[in-house]
Design a protein around this motif. Structure first.
Motif, PDB file in Angstrom:
ATOM      1  N   ARG A  82       7.246   2.227  -4.627  1.00  0.00           N
ATOM      2  CA  ARG A  82       6.550   3.110  -3.690  1.00  0.00           C
ATOM      3  C   ARG A  82       7.010   4.565  -3.838  1.00  0.00           C
ATOM      4  O   ARG A  82       6.253   5.503  -3.595  1.00  0.00           O
ATOM      5  CB  ARG A  82       6.808   2.600  -2.252  1.00  0.00           C
ATOM      6  N   PRO A  88       0.104  -1.508  -0.226  1.00  0.00           N
ATOM      7  CA  PRO A  88       1.463  -2.052  -0.278  1.00  0.00           C
ATOM      8  C   PRO A  88       1.476  -3.530  -0.668  1.00  0.00           C
ATOM      9  O   PRO A  88       0.582  -4.278  -0.294  1.00  0.00           O
ATOM     10  CB  PRO A  88       1.975  -1.889   1.163  1.00  0.00           C
ATOM     11  N   THR A 133       4.110  -0.834  -4.465  1.00  0.00           N
ATOM     12  CA  THR A 133       2.668  -0.627  -4.296  1.00  0.00           C
ATOM     13  C   THR A 133       1.928  -1.444  -5.357  1.00  0.00           C
ATOM     14  O   THR A 133       2.359  -1.477  -6.518  1.00  0.00           O
ATOM     15  CB  THR A 133       2.331   0.873  -4.500  1.00  0.00           C
TER      16      THR A 133
END
Ligand code: MSP
Length: 555
Positions: free
Chosen positions: A235, A243, A251
């Motif tokens: 992320r 997510p 991610t």
């Protein structure tokens, strides 16, 4: 759940138990404005959907398009433009939607990957892969291209000197896009474990990817080996994305996110409902040749792993070039489809794209070619023939038409022509099923040319009124225009509808079945002048100037 298209979709009734036909375009990146290449994907998909609508009327036809909104590229462009990523996406997604409407494409679904239902579908799909034990958390190192949103093996890279900076760069050999070394912890998809199943899929279904040249390429790529695939990014590097469920630090890989759009439009996760009610499995995914690996290897592999049915077919097309170089925003050689449609109207543009676009070789955009196709094919071949049978001299009374069921002068005289006409719908259907719309169009144009020749040689204007020979040739011409008009609905729906109206073909008699009924009883408007010509003498833009192509190039 997503933006519905401007066209009404008939919902299956109990009587129509057939699965809806589902065709899809790729979803477009929103980091740049739409160009002519994007329009081609849209228009090709639209012509196939429109053909299916007339081909079988016992099932709805779904056609989806939309925008691919997550990823590092969008994140970066938004930062550069000092915008919130979602605002940038909404703005640019709207432009693609505007284009789809302006081009009169009959899409039923417009999906955005930032849409809530899609986010839930992607996370649901991830969980399904996880449950089936196809996902592992691992350390990953490799060369990543932000522009192509993919890791490349070293064998797919080359060193070049950047002309602008004079610096050496490592780029993808295939796309020329720069790569950067990336070393991170992320989730892997066990792609390599599906290699033999994928090979089996390709060996047992020789039509899975069309045309066969791409099918064979994928098969040989599979045979040469398959590595596992990284399907998430930390992320900290990629925040603009969906997510990973139960892991706030990762991610989901944008291509996994994007591919699932095809399930989302079909109503996934289906829970207790039948996937077929949303059209799944898709009948045909239409894609450009630059995204074959993602659709022809990753996508079937993901679906196999999740235990879901595979799409029936993937149709690949080649690219549009400008001065023989692939049209792309990054090269700045793109044609602005909005300008082009504004100057020529959507039907001329669609006609040109579908006539000149190819699946296995690139096509170079030339405004002179577009003008020529308009003048020769549409105005002269189709338009003039239509006007000619409206000439007063060629009037055929209602009574005579009613009595005429097929050529009276002996079938032999026109046998070859009649055979051609009766096979025409099936010939065109075979081309439409293979996405060969250029051949579909050529076949119709050849037919119109033969009809014009028949008319000229028979000289009905010199034949006695109501003589069988005169009635035969006029009715043959009228039925030719009727059949071509019905089939042309897949390519130029607006003009076809005008043509069929002018001929007097009832709205309810415009399906493939009607086209196959070569001499179906019809009261044509023969010898009755219509107010407007189908096509005007000049294209709106042809008078501007000869270097017109310059005006469409987006700087
Ligand atoms: N977002 C991905 C697709 C994800 S689908 C799950 C993507 N987007 S794109 O905007 O770059 O391209 C969308 C489509 O436009 C692709 O099919 C691509 O091949 C097509 N074209 C882009 N440039 C093109 C030409 N110059 N000519 C013809 N089509 C081309 O890839």
């Amino acid at each position: 759940m997503f933006l519905k298209g401007p066209f009404k979709v008939t919902i299956p009734t109990l009587q129509s138990l057939s699965k809806p036909f589902l065709t899809t375009t790729p979803i477009f990146y929103v980091n740049a404005a739409p160009h002519l290449g994007h329009l081609y994907s849209l228009v090709l998909c639209d012509s196939i959907a429109r053909f299916q609508k007339i081909f079988r009327t016992d099932r709805p036809v779904f056609s989806s398009t939309g925008t691919d909104e997550h990823g590092l590229k969008v994140q970066t462009v938004a930062q550069e433009q000092n915008k919130r990523p979602l605002d940038l996406c909404t703005e640019n997604s709207q432009r693609f939607q505007n284009l789809a409407v302006l081009a009169n494409t009959a899409y039923s679904h417009f999906i955005r990957t930032t849409n809530k239902q899609h986010v839930a579908a992607v996370q649901g799909f991830w969980n399904q892969l996880k449950e089936k034990k196809y996902i592992e958390f691992q350390h990953h190192e490799g060369w990543y291209s932000t522009s192509d949103e993919t890791f490349y093996p070293e064998s797919a890279l080359q060193r070049i000197v950047n002309e602008k900076t004079g610096e050496e760069e490592l780029v993808s050999t295939e796309t020329g896009k720069k790569v950067q070394w990336s070393s991170e912890m992320n989730y892997h998809f066990k792609l390599s474990s599906l290699r033999s199943r994928l090979i089996e899929l390709y060996e047992q279904n020789p039509n899975f990817v069309q045309p066969s040249i791409y099918h064979n390429q994928v098969l040989s790529e599979l045979k040469s080996g398959l590595q596992d695939l990284s399907i998430s990014r930390p992320r900290s590097r990629l925040s603009w994305g969906i997510p990973v469920p139960n892991d706030d630090f990762q991610t989901i890989y944008v291509w996994l996110d994007a591919l699932v759009n095809y399930l989302t439009v079909a109503g996934y996760p289906w829970n207790s409902s039948d996937p077929a009610s949303g059209g799944w499995p898709a009948d045909v995914h239409i894609i450009g040749k630059d995204i074959v690996r993602f659709h022809c290897i990753y996508w079937p592999a993901f679906l196999m792993a999740a235990g879901l049915p595979l799409p029936k077919q993937i149709l690949v097309h080649s690219h549009w070039t400008m001065n023989k170089v692939k049209m792309s925003k990054s090269l700045g050689n793109v044609i602005d489809p909005f300008e082009l449609i504004k100057d020529y109207g959507e039907e001329i543009v669609k006609y040109y794209l579908l006539k000149q676009g190819r699946l296995t070789s690139d096509s170079n955009f030339e405004i002179e070619g577009l003008e020529k196709d308009y003048e020769h094919d549409l105005r002269r071949n189709l338009g003039v023939l239509t006007s000619r049978i409206q000439s007063k001299k060629l009037y055929v009374s209602e009574e005579v038409q009613k009595e005429w069921t097929s050529p009276i002068m002996g079938i032999e005289k026109h046998q070859e022509y009649i055979n051609h006409l009766s096979q025409l719908p099936d010939t065109c259907a075979a081309y439409a099923h293979q996405g060969q719309m250029h051949a579909f169009i050529e076949t119709l144009q050849n037919t119109l040319r033969s009809a014009t020749k028949l008319l000229q040689e028979s000289e009905p204007w010199n034949l006695e009124s109501n003589s069988p020979a005169r009635t035969d040739v006029l009715m043959l011409t009228a039925h030719t225009l009727r059949i071509c008009g019905i089939l042309f609905q897949s390519v130029i729906p607006q003009k076809s509808s005008e043509l069929l109206d002018q001929l007097g073909v009832p709205k309810g008699n415009r399906t493939f079945k009607d086209a196959k009924d070569t001499f179906i009883a019809t009261q044509f408007n023969l010898g009755k002048k219509q107010k407007n010509h189908l096509f005007q003498k000049k294209t709106p833009a042809s008078t501007i100037n000869s270097s017109i192509s310059e005006t469409f190039i987006k700087s």
